[in-house]
Design an enzyme around this catalytic site. Structure first.
Site, PDB file in Angstrom:
ATOM      1  N   ASP A   1       0.929  -1.097  -0.063  1.00  0.00           N
ATOM      2  CA  ASP A   1      -0.142  -0.135  -0.166  1.00  0.00           C
ATOM      3  C   ASP A   1       0.914   1.166  -0.035  1.00  0.00           C
ATOM      4  O   ASP A   1       1.979   1.249   0.575  1.00  0.00           O
ATOM      5  CB  ASP A   1      -0.912  -0.033   1.277  1.00  0.00           C
ATOM      6  N   ILE A   2       0.387   2.319  -0.506  1.00  0.00           N
ATOM      7  CA  ILE A   2       1.314   3.480  -0.915  1.00  0.00           C
ATOM      8  C   ILE A   2       0.868   4.379   0.365  1.00  0.00           C
ATOM      9  O   ILE A   2      -0.356   4.732   0.764  1.00  0.00           O
ATOM     10  CB  ILE A   2       0.968   4.288  -2.125  1.00  0.00           C
TER      11      ILE A   2
ATOM     12  N   ASP B   1      -4.967   2.126  -4.348  1.00  0.00           N
ATOM     13  CA  ASP B   1      -3.562   2.577  -4.343  1.00  0.00           C
ATOM     14  C   ASP B   1      -2.729   1.136  -3.678  1.00  0.00           C
ATOM     15  O   ASP B   1      -1.610   1.276  -3.300  1.00  0.00           O
ATOM     16  CB  ASP B   1      -3.036   3.863  -3.477  1.00  0.00           C
TER      17      ASP B   1
END
Length: 356
Positions: A226-227, A270
């Site tokens: 995950d960003i 994302d």
């Protein structure tokens, strides 16, 4: 005793035997290699054309009506058997008519035979007209056959291109093993339907349940990434710029996944979700955990490079877990490939509860 007349008769019969051979050769020409048969057939065809004129020159000529049948036969051979175009066949047919009339007129030398010569010319003219008619019809039929064959081959090639294009599209969405199995089942059902239609009693049995393509795999590594800081980055860029950044970033992740023997399952906003040890080579089946770790390190490096390029504080939060999964496709109209198991949920929790 061989006299000039007997010698000419022997030559005539030899040439007529050749005529029988050329007829048989052209009838069965499709069964043999055309490069082997065509030269012999053409040579013998022209010998048939010379047949009556050799007889007229070498034998004791008595009447203009002699060899008329042979000339008509040679005209028919010219139009129907020899591989000549229409104009060439007309020229040869006209030359045979004129040659026979000249030789017959010179050797007869009797005014009484003038009417016979006129009848000969009329017979030759009718033979030429019949040959032209046959040649035109044959050329039209041959052209139609060629066009039908060309359209059939063209359609087959286009269908094959479309089939390959659909297979490439299917394999870009689904793993190759599952895509191959789906294609095989579709072809099997299609062949079964065609066989029922051929025998004339096609009965379509409705399927109550569709086939489910689900398989179990042991010892695979699941990776969630995950960003971190994506929300702040979104507030600094427009929607178009965000979509462009994510497209370039996830495209880079896809290249890294291919390099590290991982399979991308899906993109969740994302979050990038992939698996190692699933439908890959033997080396990765043994080292799937190592491949997942190397994939995670490469993704962190790529996201840091993006942060430097965009002047933003973004990072990655990664969760990796090894276990067993069930994988397959869901849906009947829009297929979606996914993996399920408690180990997948655990890898997701490890990512969400981890540190950047």
């Amino acid at each position: 005793k061989f006299t000039p007349s007997n010698t000419a008769l022997v030559i005539i019969w030899v040439l007529r035997l050749f005529a029988s051979f050329i007829i048989a050769a052209f009838i069965t020409i499709k069964r043999f290699h055309i490069k082997r048969i065509a030269p012999w057939a053409i040579t013998l065809g022209f010998l048939i054309i010379l047949d009556p004129f050799l007889y007229m020159l070498l034998s004791d000529f008595a009447s203009p009506s002699e060899q008329v049948i042979s000339v008509i036969y040679a005209i028919f051979v010219t139009y129907t058997m020899l591989p000549l175009d229409l104009l060439t066949a007309i020229i040869i047919g006209t030359l045979m008519t004129v040659t026979h009339s000249i030789i017959a007129g010179l050797k007869a030398g009797n005014p009484v035979y003038i009417s016979q010569l006129g009848i000969n010319v009329l017979a030759f003219l009718c033979a030429n007209l019949f040959g032209i008619y046959h040649k035109i019809l044959f050329d039209i039929t041959q052209r139609k056959t060629f066009m039908v064959t060309y359209d059939c081959i063209k359609t087959t090639v286009e269908l094959d291109k479309e089939r390959k294009k659909q297979e490439r599209l299917l394999k870009s969405i689904l793993p190759q093993d599952i895509a191959d199995e789906i294609i095989k089942d579709k072809l099997s059902r299609l062949m079964t339907t065609m066989n029922h239609q051929k025998i004339g009693h096609f009965i379509q049995i409705p399927q109550q349940f569709h086939k489910i393509y689900v398989t179990r795999h042991e010892n695979v590594s699941i990776l969630f990434a995950d960003i971190v800081g994506f929300t702040k980055l979104s507030s600094q860029c427009t929607a178009r710029e965000i979509v462009q950044i994510l497209n370039e970033l996830f495209g880079k992740f896809d290249e890294l996944a291919k390099k590290n023997h991982c399979m991308r399952i899906r993109i969740l906003g994302d979050c990038y979700y992939c698996v190692s040890g699933l439908f890959v080579n033997d080396d990765c089946l043994v080292n799937h955990a190592k491949c997942s770790v190397e994939m995670a390190l490469a993704m962190i490096k790529a996201i840091l490079e993006l942060g430097e390029a965009t002047n933003s504080n973004i990072n990655m939060r990664v969760g990796i877990h090894t276990g067993s999964v069930l994988c397959g496709i869901l849906g009947q109209q829009k297929w979606q490939f996914d993996v399920w198991s408690n180990d997948v949920i655990l890898a997701n929790h490890m990512e969400s509860g981890g540190m950047p």
